[in-house]
Design a protein around this motif. Sequence first.
Motif, PDB file in Angstrom:
ATOM      1  N   UNK A 304      -1.569   4.558 -14.001  1.00  0.00           N
ATOM      2  CA  UNK A 304      -0.936   3.277 -13.701  1.00  0.00           C
ATOM      3  C   UNK A 304      -0.824   3.032 -12.202  1.00  0.00           C
ATOM      4  N   UNK A 305      -0.641   4.089 -11.436  1.00  0.00           N
ATOM      5  CA  UNK A 305      -0.606   3.913  -9.984  1.00  0.00           C
ATOM      6  C   UNK A 305      -1.969   3.486  -9.454  1.00  0.00           C
ATOM      7  N   UNK A 306      -3.046   4.002 -10.058  1.00  0.00           N
ATOM      8  CA  UNK A 306      -4.372   3.483  -9.696  1.00  0.00           C
ATOM      9  C   UNK A 306      -4.521   2.039 -10.175  1.00  0.00           C
ATOM     10  N   UNK A 307      -4.091   1.765 -11.393  1.00  0.00           N
ATOM     11  CA  UNK A 307      -4.294   0.429 -11.983  1.00  0.00           C
ATOM     12  C   UNK A 307      -3.679  -0.660 -11.120  1.00  0.00           C
ATOM     13  N   UNK A 308      -2.497  -0.426 -10.555  1.00  0.00           N
ATOM     14  CA  UNK A 308      -1.847  -1.488  -9.787  1.00  0.00           C
ATOM     15  C   UNK A 308      -2.518  -1.723  -8.435  1.00  0.00           C
ATOM     16  N   UNK A 309      -3.459  -0.855  -8.044  1.00  0.00           N
ATOM     17  CA  UNK A 309      -4.244  -1.143  -6.847  1.00  0.00           C
ATOM     18  C   UNK A 309      -5.387  -2.100  -7.150  1.00  0.00           C
ATOM     19  N   UNK A 310      -5.715  -2.293  -8.416  1.00  0.00           N
ATOM     20  CA  UNK A 310      -6.820  -3.156  -8.820  1.00  0.00           C
ATOM     21  C   UNK A 310      -6.369  -4.396  -9.591  1.00  0.00           C
ATOM     22  N   UNK A 311      -5.247  -4.280 -10.289  1.00  0.00           N
ATOM     23  CA  UNK A 311      -4.765  -5.332 -11.190  1.00  0.00           C
ATOM     24  C   UNK A 311      -3.326  -5.656 -10.821  1.00  0.00           C
ATOM     25  N   UNK A 312      -2.935  -6.920 -10.764  1.00  0.00           N
ATOM     26  CA  UNK A 312      -1.532  -7.236 -10.507  1.00  0.00           C
ATOM     27  C   UNK A 312      -0.630  -6.565 -11.543  1.00  0.00           C
ATOM     28  N   UNK A 313       0.444  -5.893 -11.126  1.00  0.00           N
ATOM     29  CA  UNK A 313       1.322  -5.233 -12.099  1.00  0.00           C
ATOM     30  C   UNK A 313       1.820  -6.176 -13.193  1.00  0.00           C
ATOM     31  N   UNK A 314       1.978  -7.459 -12.858  1.00  0.00           N
ATOM     32  CA  UNK A 314       2.450  -8.436 -13.843  1.00  0.00           C
ATOM     33  C   UNK A 314       1.440  -8.696 -14.945  1.00  0.00           C
ATOM     34  N   UNK A 315       0.224  -8.146 -14.802  1.00  0.00           N
ATOM     35  CA  UNK A 315      -0.801  -8.276 -15.844  1.00  0.00           C
ATOM     36  C   UNK A 315      -1.039  -6.966 -16.602  1.00  0.00           C
ATOM     37  N   UNK A 316      -0.268  -5.929 -16.301  1.00  0.00           N
ATOM     38  CA  UNK A 316      -0.522  -4.611 -16.891  1.00  0.00           C
ATOM     39  C   UNK A 316       0.520  -4.275 -17.946  1.00  0.00           C
TER      40      UNK A 316
END
Length: 428
Positions: A304-316
């Motif tokens: 998830x820490x990687x994901x928020x570098x690519x995708x807005x957290x509000x979309x995860x």
Amino acid sequence: MQIHVVASNETLSSIAQAYGTTAQSIAESNRVPNPDRLVIGQTLVIPITGRFYFVKTGDTLWSISRKFGISYEELARINGIPVNQPLSSGYRLYIPPMPKTEREFNGYVEPLGTSVTQALENSAVEAAPYLTYLAPFSFQAQRDGSLKAPPLNNFESIARNNRNVLMMVINNQENGQFSDELGRILLTNPAIQAAFLNNVVRTAKQYGFRDIHFDFEYLRPADKEAYNQFLRTAKARFSQEGWLLSTALAPKTSAAQKGKWYEAHDYKAHGQIVDFVIIMTYEWGYSGGPAQAVSPIGPVRKVLEYAITEIPPSKIIMGQNLYGYDWTLPFVQGSQAKALSPQAAILLAGRNNVPIEYSKTAQAPHFSYTDTQGKKHEVWFEDARSIQAKFDLMKTLGLRGMSYWKLGLPFPQNWLLISDNFNVRKRS
């Protein structure tokens, strides 16, 4: 509400007395499967407003207030004590409830075979008040662009009655396995893709789906950009109907991660195109692998820490399992662990008279036992502590919410903790 971990010689009555509630209230809220013989290490969610804190050696009003995000003056006022009063070990302080934030929750529900069992439908009814989305799993895309529907029974009315968005899950499975060839056809053949999207729109209108969710897995790495372009086309089409578009993503830790499960899932592109993603942050411990936590907090956080570098957290939306596994030891490649609910895990520990332990590293409960044939077993599952750890991570990272795989295995503590931590967003 408060999470209590059962200690030696405790009973529901003694626990209830400590928190100023009743044994019946605790038993009913948790649907305690073993009310007359609690297991050491078993968790109970205490159904009270706010919580109590029992002072430990070295605690002060100031240190406790910082722990709970409240001023020490207010903490003293609420508990009717002077601000400079020394606190003795074991002294009980009342902590008022914290403000709640709004989040979205999804529940996948998977009928097996050609019908929906009453038990599965009951599970959906129980969960629906706590869900934003209800997701029958799943429509199967066909090579000619048509769709094979799952049994849907009363899911549409359950969603409507609970203001859930009915999620249309579509996957690329053939004969129970994800097919990269089916994916290739749908993503690269213009005529079939057009027919496919037409069939999706027609079916969604027929059943009242308002989110279209693609769970395309094990695609060819070469089809990554074709998948991205397909999603752009689908997004434009579905936006005309006022529908959401979402995707399921494999749990990656870098854009360059190798492997067929990962390479065609472009986090950055999905984050730009779709309304939200569900990241499958579970199955580190799985039925065909060695014994370990199903969703250990460390690997989940790393994804998830990687994901928020690519995708807005509000979309995860974070994926979360509602089950555990019972492995026979030693693990043998090709063997299969048995899935079980948290309730069943507690009963199993009780029958074998073994305590439930808790891994602080994995943030997950587990225990070991020996069966009547003399075979050793290791069980990892979920409890209130492990779910609260994931809720805390959601808050820290500012994620959109949580998605459950899957409804059908009872875990009443999860729904209690949703209510305690969040206001569930309803989109209708």
